[in-house]
Every structure is written in structure tokens, then in C-alpha cells.
Design an enzyme around this catalytic site. Structure first.
Site, PDB file in Angstrom:
ATOM      1  N   CYS A 295       0.687  -1.275  -0.114  1.00  0.00           N
ATOM      2  CA  CYS A 295      -0.139   0.361  -0.143  1.00  0.00           C
ATOM      3  C   CYS A 295       1.314   1.398   0.138  1.00  0.00           C
ATOM      4  CB  CYS A 295      -1.306   0.282   1.851  1.00  0.00           C
ATOM      5  SG  CYS A 295      -2.362   1.300   1.284  1.00  0.00           S
TER       6      CYS A 295
ATOM      7  N   CYS B  79      -6.167   3.121  -3.578  1.00  0.00           N
ATOM      8  CA  CYS B  79      -5.595   3.208  -2.380  1.00  0.00           C
ATOM      9  C   CYS B  79      -6.391   4.189  -1.603  1.00  0.00           C
ATOM     10  CB  CYS B  79      -4.198   3.973  -2.446  1.00  0.00           C
ATOM     11  SG  CYS B  79      -2.982   4.146  -1.389  1.00  0.00           S
TER      12      CYS B  79
END
Length: 422
Positions: free
Chosen positions: A180, A354
């Protein structure tokens, strides 16, 4: 069958066990593949063997929220037996090598396993030791150094921000790829908002190894505005190489000069690397990631090997959302080639997401695909920070993960998979 038994370091015999589908890794990617194979009627649990040494399954996206004061650490951990599909076979000795020419897996305890189809889903490993002194200060409960990339250090981050009484905060981000890519910014903005609400005077600094705040121009513009509004000082092409007592040492990526930066609180993000056995087994690209076709997820050389998620060479951001998009395509192509003798379909276009917390009540949902092209699900809510998207990430995504993903019933942005059987 032969079995390896050890007595005072001597091996007496070895066994070899066959599984139709072997999955190396019981994290989000491996678990999701197994669950969907079963839920869609392509396999029964006894045909699947998962290689996973960890006893606890972790919801790692939750660690950002733990460090940000939004979530209970205990809600991010569950015993592996509680989340694995019932009756799936599990081997808990770490995989040390794969022999793709012989369809063979070697484990640390000396056992050997064979397979018809292999899925490599080992994720990516955090390597805190690449930053000199990092682990020493992370482990010290009295030092102001933390990281959301480990459940223990995420809890420490939450405590440090709670106890912070003012001064200079430094946040780092290493070279990509990492789990991430937006997480280092999430904890930055969450911490900023917590201290703002308490009226604590703070000086925030964000040090990035890359030259950009975000790789997608639309979201980069929004996040640049967020930093300017919050008076966060951004420093680019600066790599954290060492941690000392209240001092972080950064290397300029152009000049290679070292710079010492003092801090009152440091949040660091470690470099991250794929499992070594992938390269040692001849399955990797030049960077060590499992080398698969970017659209089919099939290995470029071995047609019965597949990979997805963080350990794969797929050139997209490594997120749980990406795994949700990749899994049904991998499952479909695995079954097409194995059971039907057909070519895989080049269907995956690199979708990833995201969700970036920008405060304790707002979030920017970034969605894109290969070449940083936008691929948005809720465009009306994705042109700026959104309160609705905040609650989607904070409350709904964890619920969907624990109650639907582990059962093969959650398709990410495609929603519930109740009617997507074989």
C-alpha cells in the site's frame, strides 16, 4: 510414501505428498484464491494444500487505523484456523525452494510435495534491518520511533501520538514497491489531525525516497494541496538509511550525501522485499518478484504456475484491493488452462485502489490501473476528500474482509459474489 524424521540433526527418510492445487502463502492473496476455488465449485477443500507457517492471520490494512487511533489492534488478528476454508490441508513448515521442472516444493523440515497447479502468494516482507538502528529503537518502548508496518509498532505509534506534547515529527517513505504505497501518507495525515484537535503545536516533515508525492497526477494534485493546507513540509528523493537517538539520517538520491535530521517523533516505513526462494527457484524477474504475465497472471515460463498480490511482478500498486481484482481472473485462467485446455484470457488491466485517510473524518479514494490511468468506481466522490469514503474504509471494508472475503464471497469493487459459482 517417505517421510523425513529428524533425530539430533540426522535425516532418516523423506516423504513426498501430492496435491492438485498448492498455494504458497496463507495471507490475503492465498486465502482468497483458496476460498474462491471452493466457493465457485472448482475444487473441494481436500484438493488444496496451503503452505503457511504463521499461526495468526492479519488484516494488515487495519494497522494504519490502529496507528491512527481509529481501530483496535485485536480486530486485526485472528487464528489461522478461524479463517482458512474448512478441511483445506495446511503445511506449516516454510517453503525454501520450488523445483518447477519437477512440480516439486521443498519445505524447511525436509519434506517434499508435488502439485498439478501452483499459486505463489507469499506477499512481501518488511525488512527493518535495511535501516541501520531501526529495530533497536522500534523495540525500545521509551524511544519515539514507531511504524504501522508491524502490529506491535502500530500500537506504539498510537501511544506516541497520544502522549505527544509538541515538537518535530518526521515521517519517512522508502523506495517502491511497498505494501500500500499510500499508507505512509495515511498515518501522516491521521497523526496531524489528532494533534490539531488537541491543539498541540507540531512541525511535520515528510521524507520520500521518490520524486513524486503520488504516481497518479489527479491524486498528486489533491495530496499536494492537502500537505500545503496542513503546512506539512515535503522532502523528495530522501531515503532513510539510519536511526540514532532522536536523529534520522537520510541519503539524497541524487548526490548520495547524508543529512542528519533531528526529531521528537519518527514514523518510519521499512524497505520491502519478496521471499528469497522465488528467485532461488528460477521463478523471478530481475527484482525478485514472481514473473507472471501482467494480464493473465500466469508465469511467463511455467504454465502451471500462477501468482498474484504483493509477491507478483504485476506492475501495479500492491494493495488488498488489487488482490480482490486479481483473484477471480487467476482462478478463471487456472481452471481454463488446467481443466479445459484453453488459453488464459488477458483480462487483468492492473486495477488497484488506495484509500488515503486525509484526516480523522475524511478520505481520498484513489483508484487506477496500469500506466497510472484512472479507473474510478465513484467518480463523484473521488475528486476530493470524502466523508462517505472515510466510513467505507474504516467500517465496511474490515467487515467485508472478515465475513465475506475469507469465504470467497467478496469481489472488491465488484461487490458480493453470491451468484458467481462455477
Amino acid at each position: 510414501m517417505l517421510k523425513l524424521h529428524y533425530l539430533r540433526g540426522y535425516a532418516f527418510s523423506a516423504r513426498q505428498v501430492h496435491s492438485q492445487i498448492a498455494i504458497v502463502g496463507g495471507g490475503t492473496a492465498g486465502l482468497n484464491v483458496a476460498a474462491q476455488l471452493i466457493a465457485d465449485g472448482h475444487a473441494i477443500p481436500q484438493q488444496i494444500r496451503i503452505f503457511e507457517p504463521m499461526k495468526m492471520h492479519t488484516y494488515q490494512p487495519g494497522w494504519t487505523m490502529v496507528g491512527g487511533g481509529l481501530y483496535d489492534i485485536n480486530k486485526t488478528l485472528k487464528p489461522m484456523e478461524k479463517v482458512l476454508p474448512k478441511n483445506v490441508i495446511v503445511s506449516d513448515s516454510p517453503v525454501i525452494k520450488i523445483n518447477p521442472e519437477e512440480n516439486q516444493i521443498h519445505t524447511f523440515d525436509g519434506d517434499k510435495y508435488t502439485y498439478d497447479q501452483l499459486v505463489v502468494a507469499t506477499g512481501i516482507r518488511t525488512d527493518f534491518d535495511q535501516i541501520k538502528g531501526a529495530r533497536q529503537y522500534l523495540e525500545d518502548p521509551n524511544s519515539p520511533v514507531a511504524s504501522i508496518y508491524h502490529y506491535k509498532y502500530a500500537s506504539k505509534m498510537n501511544r506516541l501520538v497520544d502522549e505527544f506534547e509538541g515538537g518535530k515529527l518526521v515521517f519517512s517513505e522508502p523506495q517502491m514497491p511497498i505494501k500500500c504505497g499510500g499508507a505512509p501518507q495515511k498515518i501522516l495525515y491521521l497523526s496531524h489531525d489528532r494533534l490539531r484537535k488537541r491543539g498541540i503545536k507540531s512541525d511535520f516533515h515528510f521524507y520520500k525516497t521518490s520524486a513524486l508525492i503520488f504516481g497518479v497526477p489527479k491524486y498528486a494534485e489533491i495530496l499536494t494541496d492537502v500537505c500545503q493546507r496542513k503546512q506539512i513540509n515535503c522532502h523528495f528523493k530522501q531515503k532513510l538509511v539510519e536511526v540514532q537517538d532522536h536523529v534520522a539520517i537520510f541519503e539524497d538520491q541524487d548526490t548520495k550525501e547524508l543529512k542528519s535530521v533531528t526529531f521528537d517523533l519518527l514514523h518510519l516505513v521499512p524497505p520491502q522485499v519478496p521471499a528469497k526462494f522465488i528467485a532461488a527457484s528460477g521463478l523471478s524477474d530481475a527484482a525478485g518478484f514472481c514473473n507472471v504475465h501482467p494480464n493473465t497472471l500466469q508465469h511467463v515460463k511455467y504454465k502451471n504456475i500462477w501468482s498474484l498480490g504483493d509477491c507478483s511482478s504485476l506492475p501495479t500498486s500492491k494493495t488488498a484491493a488489487a488482490v480482490m481484482a486479481q483473484t477471480p481472473i487467476l482462478v478463471k485462467n487456472l481452471i481454463r488452462t488446467w481443466k479445459k485446455g484453453l488459453d488464459p484470457i488477458p483480462e487483468y488491466q492492473g486495477y488497484t485502489s488506495c484509500p488515503i485517510f486525509t484526516s480523522q473524518s475524511t478520505l481520498l479514494l484513489a483508484e487506477f490501473k496500469y500506466n497510472s490511468e484512472l479507473d474510478e468506481t465513484f467518480p463523484i466522490f473521488q475528486s476530493n476528500e470524502s466523508r462517505l469514503m472515510f466510513y467505507l474504509k474504516k467500517d465496511f471494508f474490515p467487515f467485508a474482509y472478515w465475513y465475506f472475503m475469507v469465504k470467497g464471497l467478496w469481489g472488491g469493487r465488484d461487490g458480493f459474489r453470491f451468484f458467481k459459482g462455477a
